[in-house]
Design a protein around this motif. Sequence first.
Motif, PDB file in Angstrom:
ATOM      1  N   SER A   2       1.222  -1.572  -0.081  1.00 36.71           N
ATOM      2  CA  SER A   2       0.021  -0.314  -0.334  1.00 36.71           C
ATOM      3  C   SER A   2       0.529   1.126  -0.090  1.00 36.71           C
ATOM      4  CB  SER A   2      -1.062   0.020   1.475  1.00 36.71           C
ATOM      5  OG  SER A   2      -0.167   0.451   2.065  1.00 36.71           O
ATOM      6  N   LEU A   3       0.343   2.142  -0.436  1.00 38.73           N
ATOM      7  CA  LEU A   3       0.782   3.604  -0.943  1.00 38.73           C
ATOM      8  C   LEU A   3       0.278   5.009  -0.132  1.00 38.73           C
ATOM      9  CD1 LEU A   3       1.334   3.390  -4.795  1.00 38.73           C
ATOM     10  CD2 LEU A   3       3.587   2.789  -2.730  1.00 38.73           C
ATOM     11  N   LEU A   4       0.739   5.253   0.605  1.00 39.80           N
ATOM     12  CA  LEU A   4       0.147   6.660   0.960  1.00 39.80           C
ATOM     13  C   LEU A   4       0.080   7.935   0.333  1.00 39.80           C
ATOM     14  CD1 LEU A   4       1.910   7.571   4.980  1.00 39.80           C
ATOM     15  CD2 LEU A   4      -0.558   6.682   4.252  1.00 39.80           C
ATOM     16  N   VAL A   5      -0.475   8.102  -0.287  1.00 29.45           N
ATOM     17  CA  VAL A   5      -0.994   9.415  -1.018  1.00 29.45           C
ATOM     18  C   VAL A   5      -1.311  11.145  -0.597  1.00 29.45           C
ATOM     19  CG1 VAL A   5      -1.689  10.488  -2.911  1.00 29.45           C
ATOM     20  CG2 VAL A   5      -1.509   7.668  -2.825  1.00 29.45           C
ATOM     21  N   LEU A   6      -0.046  11.777  -0.602  1.00 23.99           N
ATOM     22  CA  LEU A   6      -0.948  12.899  -0.028  1.00 23.99           C
ATOM     23  C   LEU A   6      -1.315  13.825  -0.987  1.00 23.99           C
ATOM     24  CD1 LEU A   6      -0.343  14.763   2.619  1.00 23.99           C
ATOM     25  CD2 LEU A   6       1.013  16.362   1.600  1.00 23.99           C
ATOM     26  N   GLY A   7      -3.025  14.390  -1.544  1.00 21.21           N
ATOM     27  CA  GLY A   7      -3.068  15.280  -2.032  1.00 21.21           C
ATOM     28  C   GLY A   7      -3.200  16.335  -2.362  1.00 21.21           C
ATOM     29  N   ILE A   8      -2.864  17.349  -3.346  1.00 18.37           N
ATOM     30  CA  ILE A   8      -3.393  18.980  -2.311  1.00 18.37           C
ATOM     31  C   ILE A   8      -3.616  19.397  -3.935  1.00 18.37           C
ATOM     32  CG2 ILE A   8      -1.972  21.021  -2.836  1.00 18.37           C
ATOM     33  CD1 ILE A   8       0.114  19.429  -1.582  1.00 18.37           C
ATOM     34  N   GLU A   9      -5.434  19.909  -3.058  1.00 24.23           N
ATOM     35  CA  GLU A   9      -6.440  20.734  -4.126  1.00 24.23           C
ATOM     36  C   GLU A   9      -5.956  22.225  -4.084  1.00 24.23           C
ATOM     37  OE1 GLU A   9      -7.932  20.593  -7.244  1.00 24.23           O
ATOM     38  OE2 GLU A   9      -9.114  22.465  -6.142  1.00 24.23           O
ATOM     39  N   ALA A  78       6.347   9.530   6.651  1.00 24.06           N
ATOM     40  CA  ALA A  78       5.362   8.408   5.567  1.00 24.06           C
ATOM     41  C   ALA A  78       5.038   8.019   3.899  1.00 24.06           C
ATOM     42  CB  ALA A  78       4.608   7.904   6.420  1.00 24.06           C
ATOM     43  N   ILE A  79       5.319   9.852   3.742  1.00 25.85           N
ATOM     44  CA  ILE A  79       4.432   9.829   2.037  1.00 25.85           C
ATOM     45  C   ILE A  79       4.732   9.103   1.355  1.00 25.85           C
ATOM     46  CG2 ILE A  79       3.832  11.443   0.179  1.00 25.85           C
ATOM     47  CD1 ILE A  79       3.562  13.846   2.192  1.00 25.85           C
ATOM     48  N   ASP A  80       4.817   8.515   0.564  1.00 26.12           N
ATOM     49  CA  ASP A  80       5.030   7.664  -1.209  1.00 26.12           C
ATOM     50  C   ASP A  80       4.856   8.566  -2.114  1.00 26.12           C
ATOM     51  OD1 ASP A  80       5.431   5.103   0.416  1.00 26.12           O
ATOM     52  OD2 ASP A  80       3.581   4.767   0.814  1.00 26.12           O
ATOM     53  N   ALA A 103       7.878  20.089  -4.341  1.00 32.37           N
ATOM     54  CA  ALA A 103       8.902  21.169  -3.351  1.00 32.37           C
ATOM     55  C   ALA A 103       9.183  19.700  -2.912  1.00 32.37           C
ATOM     56  CB  ALA A 103       8.926  22.330  -2.915  1.00 32.37           C
ATOM     57  N   LEU A 104       7.876  19.371  -2.099  1.00 39.08           N
ATOM     58  CA  LEU A 104       7.776  17.873  -1.233  1.00 39.08           C
ATOM     59  C   LEU A 104       7.942  16.392  -1.462  1.00 39.08           C
ATOM     60  CD1 LEU A 104       4.731  18.274   0.673  1.00 39.08           C
ATOM     61  CD2 LEU A 104       6.723  18.032   1.573  1.00 39.08           C
ATOM     62  N   GLY A 105       7.699  16.934  -2.552  1.00 39.16           N
ATOM     63  CA  GLY A 105       8.389  15.578  -3.299  1.00 39.16           C
ATOM     64  C   GLY A 105      10.195  15.595  -3.832  1.00 39.16           C
ATOM     65  N   ARG A 110      10.182  11.587  -3.070  1.00 43.11           N
ATOM     66  CA  ARG A 110       9.132  11.176  -4.068  1.00 43.11           C
ATOM     67  C   ARG A 110       8.822  11.615  -4.985  1.00 43.11           C
ATOM     68  NH1 ARG A 110      11.237   9.346   0.668  1.00 43.11           N
ATOM     69  NH2 ARG A 110      10.373   8.289   2.562  1.00 43.11           N
ATOM     70  N   PRO A 111       7.804  10.481  -5.753  1.00 40.16           N
ATOM     71  CA  PRO A 111       7.563  10.756  -7.016  1.00 40.16           C
ATOM     72  C   PRO A 111       6.392  11.906  -6.808  1.00 40.16           C
ATOM     73  CG  PRO A 111       7.161   8.477  -6.765  1.00 40.16           C
ATOM     74  CD  PRO A 111       7.741   9.046  -5.505  1.00 40.16           C
ATOM     75  N   VAL A 112       5.802  12.498  -7.936  1.00 36.56           N
ATOM     76  CA  VAL A 112       4.656  12.819  -7.888  1.00 36.56           C
ATOM     77  C   VAL A 112       3.533  13.032  -8.531  1.00 36.56           C
ATOM     78  CG1 VAL A 112       5.846  15.447  -6.633  1.00 36.56           C
ATOM     79  CG2 VAL A 112       6.184  15.029  -9.175  1.00 36.56           C
ATOM     80  N   LEU A 113       2.426  12.711  -8.778  1.00 39.85           N
ATOM     81  CA  LEU A 113       1.117  12.588  -9.651  1.00 39.85           C
ATOM     82  C   LEU A 113       0.489  14.028 -10.112  1.00 39.85           C
ATOM     83  CD1 LEU A 113       0.133  10.580 -11.413  1.00 39.85           C
ATOM     84  CD2 LEU A 113      -0.840   9.788  -9.411  1.00 39.85           C
ATOM     85  N   GLY A 114       0.048  14.245 -11.216  1.00 40.88           N
ATOM     86  CA  GLY A 114      -0.808  15.524 -11.542  1.00 40.88           C
ATOM     87  C   GLY A 114      -1.742  15.076 -11.842  1.00 40.88           C
ATOM     88  N   VAL A 115      -2.948  15.931 -11.152  1.00 39.57           N
ATOM     89  CA  VAL A 115      -4.456  14.644 -10.987  1.00 39.57           C
ATOM     90  C   VAL A 115      -5.470  15.760 -12.249  1.00 39.57           C
ATOM     91  CG1 VAL A 115      -6.885  14.299  -9.675  1.00 39.57           C
ATOM     92  CG2 VAL A 115      -4.178  13.632  -9.376  1.00 39.57           C
ATOM     93  N   HIS A 116      -6.408  15.451 -13.214  1.00 38.41           N
ATOM     94  CA  HIS A 116      -7.082  16.159 -12.710  1.00 38.41           C
ATOM     95  C   HIS A 116      -8.508  16.861 -12.442  1.00 38.41           C
ATOM     96  CE1 HIS A 116     -10.239  17.630 -16.175  1.00 38.41           C
ATOM     97  NE2 HIS A 116      -9.272  17.605 -17.267  1.00 38.41           N
TER      98      HIS A 116
END
Length: 339
Positions: A2-9, A78-80, A103-105, A110-116
């Motif tokens: 399992s992965l811990l995902v931090l999401g920012i809006e 702990a964020i993945d 910046a956090l990544g 850690r890798p980052v992911l842009g979301v629509h």
Amino acid sequence: MSLLVLGIESSCDETGVALVRTREHGVPELLGQALHSQIAMHADYGGVVPELASRDHIRRIIPLANEALAQAGKALEAIDVVAYTRGPGLAGALLVGAGVACALGAALARPVLGVHHLEGHLLSPFLSADPPEFPFVALLVSGGHTQLMRVDGVGRYRLLGETIDDAAGEAFDKSAKLLGLGYPGGPALARLADFGDATTYKLPRPLLHSGDLDFSFAGLKTAVLTQARKLEGSPCEQQRADLAASTQAAIVEVLAKKSLKALAQTGLDRLVVAGGVGANRALREQLNAACAARGARVYYPELALCTDNGAMIALAAAMRLQGGVEAPNRDYAFDVKPR
Ligand code: KG4
Ligand code: ZN
């Protein structure tokens, strides 16, 4: 694993940060979330002021991230994966979230992911106690978009129809402005409509019988303008409430009828409603009744997750990762798509 995902809006006037954990099966788990609405700050201006929005995102985003982490009982390390809203939205506002995420990544390696942003809205009902199953028809109704989609899985979306001019939320907001109501107009118009008679004004239902699944709300706005002008200077609050109710009824009827048509056309019996306008009670009542009559079911996000929030962005990222739809990357270049 399992992965811990931090999401920012941070696409518009809400700053949201949330922490979600992917699972091998089922819906990812929401561990913590924090949200700050800028509504009070923009209210004096009658709408969102982009520059003020960006500055406030800068002020809020780190404290909100700390709050979400504390709620989840997790340390930053702990964020993945760090996810953020890539767009659409206000360019400056998006850049704040993207900048913090990258910046956090980079700092945590850690890798980052842009979301629509709309995928966030679309998948947000999966965070409710009784989530939908694929496939379903989605009615996406926000301030900037009005779309009907066939959804067969994460990342498997087919556009069935959309607005050719104003979005449904825009129709609510612009009509509210014409009625002298404050920002945000949608909820204000809905509140006033509670006291009105929806049959008073005969307003157009654009494209209702167009045969396709497209929408148009610009003509409705013009009709509301004509009626609102007649009321100018009139002290009669009841007339304004009647016009609000009639406007809401026109928007809701078109949304509901086209959604039902999309169900009939696709042969599906699940409808998911997402986006800010999905919070509208009249819309929910009409959709619930119409779907029940047809043996179909309607799914909504929890009321608090209808408008913008970090949880839906963390969730969409987690569902994309979990489904193997997308891998995060270590390219920390700022990447936003305002449109
Ligand atoms: O999804 P959202 O929070 O932001 C965008 O991505 O656009 O949607 C905001 C829109 C606004 O137009 C707002 O007026 C509308 O959703 N809205 C409502 C209600 N709550 C929010 N419209 C009608 N009735 C509501 N209760
Ligand atoms: Zn939104």
